[in-house]
Design an enzyme around this catalytic site. Structure first.
Site, PDB file in Angstrom:
ATOM      1  CG  ASN A 229      63.073 -80.399  29.688  1.00 49.84           C
ATOM      2  OD1 ASN A 229      63.549 -79.419  28.565  1.00 49.84           O
ATOM      3  ND2 ASN A 229      63.530 -81.310  29.221  1.00 49.84           N
ATOM      4  CB  ILE A 233      69.306 -77.671  27.688  1.00 51.27           C
ATOM      5  CG1 ILE A 233      70.021 -77.168  28.536  1.00 51.27           C
ATOM      6  CG2 ILE A 233      70.154 -78.831  26.909  1.00 51.27           C
ATOM      7  CD1 ILE A 233      70.227 -78.036  29.552  1.00 51.27           C
ATOM      8  CB  SER A 263      51.351 -66.182  54.211  1.00 49.72           C
ATOM      9  OG  SER A 263      51.028 -66.250  55.484  1.00 49.72           O
TER      10      SER A 263
END
Ligand SMILES: *[C@@H]1O[C@H](CO)[C@@H](O)[C@H](O)[C@H]1NC(C)=O
Ligand SMILES: *[C@@H]1O[C@H](CO)[C@@H](O)[C@H](O)[C@H]1NC(C)=O
Ligand SMILES: *[C@@H]1O[C@H](CO)[C@@H](O)[C@H](O)[C@H]1NC(C)=O
EC number: 3.1.1.77
Length: 575
Positions: A229, A233, A263
């Site tokens: 992910n 870690i 924006s």
């Protein structure tokens, strides 16, 4: 739908025509590629103004000023080359006209980058010349008549259609395509490349050759072998054999931040240095190539998903950085799904670029912040072009249904209301625009009126001298905000809770004034419309504080293992 992007993409960069088509056909909707004549006119007036002012500031010839401007531009993306190509074609006419004391409006009408169509008003940025306009224009035409000028006879849409620029346009497109060698938009939304919707926009990929690896997913086998992910870690603690991801993140309720915005959410920003002759130097354009390949947005410094240290020296941090600070397991879990010109209506054309899997990924906090374009457009008759509350309700419900089928259970959706944009006119109209500071001749009121005349204003309703119109625009914005409030109070969804938060710009102004600042300092100086970095970070801070107070469950718990994560993994691989 007017996208403010269109106007300003061309503006300071009129010299850099290929960049208009650089909207990167891979990632952008094709409608962006067509530009009305109005954009070309704004671009011309801006560039000719800069040339004129450079000559004034350096007491140089017009020729010298043009060469100076080109010399400041970086080689990257063929910016410098294109600049020289253009002065080669138009330089001699511009020299003749400016030397005859014609201003930028006259120059651009003479060269037909600006056109006054029959029955339409005459659009000009500077005060009109003292002698009659027709007479001045005729005189100017006489001046350039002898040289066979290459008139801007493109379709009025893409200046790449000018024959002498076709080749360079092609080169630039190629250069850009080559700069993202591995990007495969369909299969992998995460990237190891910063711009072109890469990691400036969503968390950097940490293994580009493995599609099952990306920020925000639930770890695969506790990331024993690799960081699935991308939160930096992974691996196993040699002392006890427990995987670090399990030890530090299990039960910490990780979550990502996703912005659905326009924006303002993407942090649209045109550096004043790009158009301010008195401050222009070799350093002025260093950031231009990056900005161009990010659609003139700076999401890496935005209020929702910014991850870089602020450039404005205030203590406030983005929502993402605060989520990371709260739980280091959230590292890199941000997605800025914002577009210039986005509204409740056109969100459906790009919402699929959101990446979240109901089962595989962690829950997310989604901020829905379509804060302007449902009431802002550039049309001359702007009110009928605004979204009605009924249509708005329908659009928003469609979005929520989409989110409910794509967000993991336990997610949260926060609606941001629309601001009352009357502060724009109130605080800016009699101030000088960066282009007008040298000679005290262009105020924001003039800029607004020029853009409205050309029908390229990012927000005719609020950027207007017509008080009735500004009030009407605010009333519609309030109705739309109330629609959001009503939906948040009434509707229930299985995969997320729904909240409404007022877009309290007046609170930001008050806070800023308490610190000794002025309201105009919170608005982007070049476009006179967007909230700037200071405002965006203060707004983010405000949002965080309110959520923490009212709905703390949205933000999750403080992770007690943060210090250990830092000790073992340092900066977690950076951003
Ligand atoms: C500007 O340049 C001209 C011609 O080179 C010169 O005569 C004039 O004194 C200069 N003015 C200033 C303010 O330097
Ligand atoms: C990236 O993924 C590939 C394919 O799964 C794998 O062989 C490789 O070891 C991974 N690289 C890193 C640095 O984890
Ligand atoms: C101001 O705007 C209102 C609402 O659009 C319009 O009816 C009115 O004619 C405008 N006034 C002027 C002077 O343009």
């Amino acid at each position: 739908m007017q996208s403010p992007w269109k106007v300003f993409m061309v503006a300071p960069l009129f010299f850099l025509p290929p960049l208009q088509s650089l909207a990167s056909p891979l990632y952008e909707d094709q409608s962006r590629l067509s530009h009305s004549n109005g954009h070309t006119c704004v671009g011309c007036v801006l560039v000719v103004s800069v040339i004129e002012q450079l000559a004034q500031v350096h007491n140089s010839t017009v020729q010298g000023a043009m060469e100076r401007l080109c010399s400041y531009l970086p080689e990257k993306l063929f910016l410098k080359t294109t600049c020289y190509l253009i002065i080669d074609k138009f330089g001699s006419d511009i020299i003749k006209l400016l030397s005859a004391d014609m201003n930028a409006d006259v120059v651009c009408h003479t060269l037909e980058f600006c056109k006054q169509n029959i029955g339409q008003p005459l659009c000009h940025l500077y005060p009109l010349p003292k002698v009659a306009w027709e007479f001045t224009l005729e005189k100017a035409r006489q001046i350039v008549k002898k040289s066979p000028i290459l008139k801007y006879s493109g379709s009025g849409s893409d200046i790449c259609s000018l024959p002498f620029l076709a080749k360079i346009c092609q080169k630039i497109k190629l250069a850009i395509e080559r700069s993202v060698p591995f990007k495969d938009v369909d299969s992998d939304k995460y990237s190891i490349f910063p711009t072109l919707r890469g990691y400036h926009w969503r968390g950097r990929d940490c293994n580009d050759s493995d599609e099952s690896v990306y920020p925000g997913r639930r770890p695969n086998n506790w990331d024993v072998h690799q960081d699935s992910n991308c939160n930096g870690i992974w691996g196993v603690d040699p002392k006890d054999g427990v995987p670090y991801e399990k030890k530090f993140c299990e039960g910490s309720q990780p979550r990502g931040i996703i912005l659905l915005g326009d924006s303002a959410g993407a942090h649209f920003h045109i550096s004043p240095e790009w158009i301010t002759a008195s401050q222009m130097s070799l350093n002025s354009f260093i950031s231009l190539p990056t900005a161009l390949t990010d659609e003139l947005d700076w999401p890496q410094l935005s209020g929702a998903t910014g991850f870089l240290d602020s450039t404005v020296g205030i203590k406030e941090k983005s929502i993402y950085l605060r989520l990371w600070k709260r739980n280091h397991c959230n590292h890199r879990d941000y997605q800025n799904i914002a577009r210039n010109g986005a509204s409740s209506q056109n969100l459906k054309t790009f919402i699929e670029s959101l990446s979240r899997h109901t089962m595989l990924d962690h829950p997310a906090i989604v901020i829905y912040a379509m804060i302007g374009n449902d009431v802002c457009n550039g049309k001359r008759d702007t009110v009928p072009a605004m979204t009605t509350p009924e249509k708005f309700y329908f659009n928003v419900m469609q979005t929520l249904k989409y989110l409910n089928s794509h967000l993991p259970k336990g997610s949260h959706v926060i609606f941001y209301g629309l601001p009352d944009g009357t502060f724009l006119w109130d605080n800016l109209h009699n101030r000088y625009h960066p282009l007008g500071q040298l000679n005290k001749d262009v105020t924001y009121a003039q800029l607004y009126s020029f853009l409205n005349c050309l029908q390229v204003s990012p927000c005719h309703g609020w950027m207007s001298s017509n008080k009735t119109l500004r009030t009407l625009t605010s009333e519609r914005a309030e109705q739309l905000s109330n629609t959001l409030k009503k939906i948040a109070a009434k509707e229930k969804f299985t995969n997320f809770n729904l909240f409404y938060m007022e877009f309290a710009f007046h609170e930001i102004i008050q806070e800023w004034q308490k610190r000794g600042g002025q309201p105009w300092q919170l608005i982007e100086p070049v476009d006179g419309f967007h909230p700037n970095e200071v405002a965006l970070l203060m707004l983010a801070d405000r949002l965080w504080e309110k959520v923490q107070l009212q709905w703390p469950q949205v933000l999750g718990k403080e992770n007690p293992f943060n210090p250990q994560i830092k000790e073992v993994f340092g900066d977690q691989g950076g951003h």
